[in-house]
Design an enzyme around this catalytic site. Structure first.
Site, PDB file in Angstrom:
ATOM      1  N   HIS A 182       0.834  -1.202   0.000  1.00 44.56           N
ATOM      2  CA  HIS A 182       0.000   0.000   0.000  1.00 44.56           C
ATOM      3  C   HIS A 182       0.870   1.255   0.000  1.00 44.56           C
ATOM      4  O   HIS A 182       1.550   1.544   0.988  1.00 44.56           O
ATOM      5  CB  HIS A 182      -0.883  -0.039   1.251  1.00 44.56           C
ATOM      6  CG  HIS A 182      -1.844   1.088   1.359  1.00 44.56           C
ATOM      7  ND1 HIS A 182      -1.758   2.040   2.342  1.00 44.56           N
ATOM      8  CD2 HIS A 182      -2.925   1.428   0.600  1.00 44.56           C
ATOM      9  CE1 HIS A 182      -2.743   2.908   2.198  1.00 44.56           C
ATOM     10  NE2 HIS A 182      -3.466   2.567   1.153  1.00 44.56           N
ATOM     11  N   HIS A 188      -0.899  10.231  -3.145  1.00 47.14           N
ATOM     12  CA  HIS A 188      -2.165   9.744  -2.600  1.00 47.14           C
ATOM     13  C   HIS A 188      -3.283  10.768  -2.707  1.00 47.14           C
ATOM     14  O   HIS A 188      -4.447  10.412  -2.876  1.00 47.14           O
ATOM     15  CB  HIS A 188      -2.008   9.326  -1.136  1.00 47.14           C
ATOM     16  CG  HIS A 188      -3.284   8.821  -0.547  1.00 47.14           C
ATOM     17  ND1 HIS A 188      -4.108   9.609   0.218  1.00 47.14           N
ATOM     18  CD2 HIS A 188      -3.902   7.629  -0.669  1.00 47.14           C
ATOM     19  CE1 HIS A 188      -5.173   8.910   0.566  1.00 47.14           C
ATOM     20  NE2 HIS A 188      -5.079   7.703   0.041  1.00 47.14           N
TER      21      HIS A 188
END
Ligand code: CA
Length: 336
Positions: A30, A72
């Site tokens: 991630h 992100h």
């Protein structure tokens, strides 16, 4: 040993030839090995690769000159020194948007461990100490990251996959930029275009997921992300998607779902936990399930340990993979 991905099994070529198939769930790094190095830096991706992840995640946003970069958020002020270098470039809301900078400008920024814009304090106190151990971390483009991963696949004889996410496509379009239309041809150019290729495309917005499959003609694997809350900012009704009818309809468009952990398992106390029926229902509809996110330094409410979390996700709920900030911890559990 050489590892390639066939279907959803991890397949390893043995030293003497021949193949061994492991059907263990997938370890998806991630934002890279973000538990150890600032998220989405190439260093974090290289570490995740070295720790044995099967897939590396790329969150994608556009620059002013329409270059997909790996970040992100649509903002750059919580992972970089943009406020110091370009103080006059914030919008009326006080935030600095990647979309307001060219890629050449973004390249001037130094990337750090994620912090809170107001206080400057690290979000995860025990992670990489950017304040005392800074380094030349930079924002990278999608292409730079694909080159790194494919370079490592060549030098290390593995076939680690990619897991790109189209971030806030509706917002990008409202700003006059069509992010999906820009990203898909780049993926195709690097060999990610069909379901045989080691790539899962992911997105939180149902309308865009349908558009990617329909109007934009994406033939590769795709995962519908599902938030903890009932409705997304773009109007996606996550509650409806998680019903049997919703999952059956999703299965006509995507290959899997990426729900938040709380939709798979919840803890009432350290010894009382409950696995929901979502994985089973998704499997019945023919969908794989890759929940997010394992963080050993931020376990779900009530969950006593990383071991307990992995056991619930894999042994009990039968998830097909997981997004993890700590790919080595997840892989070690799966190998035990
Ligand atoms: Ca993501």
């Amino acid at each position: 040993m050489k590892t390639i991905l066939m279907g959803l099994a991890v397949v390893t070529m043995l030293a003497g030839g021949g193949w061994a198939a492991e059907t263990r769930p997938l370890v998806i790094a991630h934002r890279g090995a973000s538990g150890y190095l600032p998220e989405h830096t190439l260093a974090s991706k290289a570490l995740a690769y070295g720790l044995g992840a099967d897939f590396l995640e790329q969150d994608l946003v556009l620059t002013k000159d329409d270059v997909p970069v790996v970040l992100h958020d649509i903002f750059v002020d919580t992972v970089s020194d943009v406020a110091k270098r370009f103080p006059e470039r914030k919008r009326a809301d006080g935030r600095y948007y990647a979309l307001d900078f060219t890629v050449a400008e973004l390249k001037q920024l130094r990337v750090a461990e994620r912090f809170t814009a107001k206080t400057g304090e690290a979000v995860f106190a025990q992670r990489y100490p950017s304040a005392v151990a800074p380094a030349e971390f930079r924002i990278s483009t999608l292409e730079e990251e694909l080159q790194l991963i494919q370079g490592l696949n060549r030098s290390m004889g593995r076939a680690v996959g990619i897991y790109p996410e189209i971030k806030q496509p509706k917002w990008h379009r409202e700003q006059g930029h069509d992010i999906s239309r820009i990203v898909l041809p780049i993926l195709a150019r690097y060999g990610y275009a069909t379901k045989q290729d080691a790539c899962f495309l992911q997105c939180f917005e149902l309308a865009e997921v349908k558009r990617i499959r329909g109007e934009l003609g994406w033939k590769g694997r795709m995962v519908m992300l599902i938030e903890a809350k009932a409705k997304g900012a773009d109007g996606t009704d996550y509650g409806a998607l998680c019903t049997e009818a919703g999952l059956r309809e999703l299965a006509t468009v995507v290959d899997g779902i990426g729900p938040s952990l709380g939709r798979i398992v919840t803890w009432a106390s350290a010894t009382e936990w409950k696995v929901t029926g979502l994985v089973q229902a998704a499997h019945a509809a023919g969908l794989v399930v890759h929940p997010y996110t394992v963080r050993v330094d931020e376990l779900p409410k009530g969950c006593p340990s990383a071991d307990a979390l992995h056991a619930a996700l894999f042994r009990e709920a039968k998830s097909d993979g997981v997004f993890t900030d700590f790919p080595d911890v997840t892989l070690a559990w799966l190998k035990r």
